[in-house]
Design a protein around this motif. Structure first.
Motif, short mmCIF file in Angstrom:
data_model
loop_
_atom_site.label_atom_id
_atom_site.label_comp_id
_atom_site.label_asym_id
_atom_site.label_seq_id
_atom_site.Cartn_x
_atom_site.Cartn_y
_atom_site.Cartn_z
N ILE A 1 0.98 -1.42 0.16
CA ILE A 1 -0.03 0.16 0.04
C ILE A 1 1.10 1.42 0.00
O ILE A 1 0.49 2.60 -0.46
CB ILE A 1 -0.67 -0.15 0.87
N GLN B 1 2.96 1.91 -3.47
CA GLN B 1 1.78 2.41 -5.03
C GLN B 1 2.60 1.77 -5.52
O GLN B 1 2.45 2.39 -7.17
CB GLN B 1 1.67 4.06 -4.89
N ARG C 1 -14.16 -4.83 0.52
CA ARG C 1 -13.50 -3.80 0.02
C ARG C 1 -13.19 -3.81 -1.55
O ARG C 1 -12.83 -4.66 -1.97
CB ARG C 1 -12.39 -3.01 1.29
N GLU D 1 -11.85 0.05 -2.95
CA GLU D 1 -11.32 1.22 -2.74
C GLU D 1 -9.91 1.66 -3.59
O GLU D 1 -8.79 0.98 -3.55
CB GLU D 1 -11.31 1.07 -1.21
N GLN D 2 -10.17 3.16 -3.41
CA GLN D 2 -8.93 3.71 -4.53
C GLN D 2 -7.59 4.44 -3.72
O GLN D 2 -8.64 4.84 -2.57
CB GLN D 2 -9.72 4.47 -5.42
N ILE D 3 -6.44 4.02 -3.16
CA ILE D 3 -5.78 4.46 -2.46
C ILE D 3 -4.49 5.31 -2.89
O ILE D 3 -3.47 4.27 -3.53
CB ILE D 3 -4.94 3.34 -1.17
N ARG E 1 -5.45 0.23 -6.23
CA ARG E 1 -6.93 0.15 -6.29
C ARG E 1 -6.75 -1.49 -5.20
O ARG E 1 -6.26 -2.42 -5.69
CB ARG E 1 -7.62 -0.27 -7.37
#
Length: 164
Positions: free
Chosen positions: A106, A109, A123, A125-127, A131
């Motif tokens: 995470i 990236q 879940r 979710e875009q972080i 994704r």
């Protein structure tokens, strides 16, 4: 290409078979299992897909699970952390119990898509640019409704499917 994402089967063969049948109907070619298949017998039910499996804390017989998956298809993968590419997308998968690896993926990236399990909680979710998808659980402790996920690698559209 359509990618089926499942996790936390915990030997619940009926739920697994229902999910696999729906994924076949939807045209999934690749199956990412985010851990806790639990036994090689459950792994043997995954025929007909290219399988990427990451070991969960419930996958005690990791060697036997790996062998069962390789017997189905020599290009299948089973290990602790997966990193690779599907149709130009950089992907990774790790069961959530390997929290340091999950947090590093995470933080870095370094992939487009990160698949995980363990929490039994859905879940999507875009972080940052990445994704994160957790498909929920097909078995084990029931935290939420049983679910799995289907992702189209071309359109980047995905959705959860729920078991009755």
């Amino acid at each position: 290409m359509k990618i089926g994402i499942i996790s936390d089967t915990h030997n619940h063969l009926h739920n697994l078979q229902v999910a696999l049948e729906r994924l076949r109907q939807e045209g999934a070619e690749v199956l990412i299992h985010c851990g806790d298949l639990t036994t090689p017998e459950t792994a043997s039910a995954l025929g007909g897909f290219r399988v990427i499996h990451v070991c969960g804390n419930g996958d005690i017989a990791t060697g036997a699970i790996r062998q069962a998956l390789l017997q189905l298809n020599p290009s299948n993968y089973s290990g602790m952390i997966y990193r690779g590419e599907i149709e130009g997308l950089q992907i990774a998968a790790v069961h959530g119990h390997v929290s340091a690896a999950l947090q590093e993926l995470i933080r870095s990236q370094s992939v487009d898509l990160l698949f995980t399990g363990h929490t039994h909680r859905r879940r999507d979710e875009q972080i940052g640019k990445m994704r994160l998808i957790n498909p929920g659980a097909l078995g084990g402790v029931r935290v939420e409704e049983r679910s799995f996920y289907l992702l189209d690698s071309q359109t980047h559209q995905g959705r959860f499917f729920y078991l009755a």
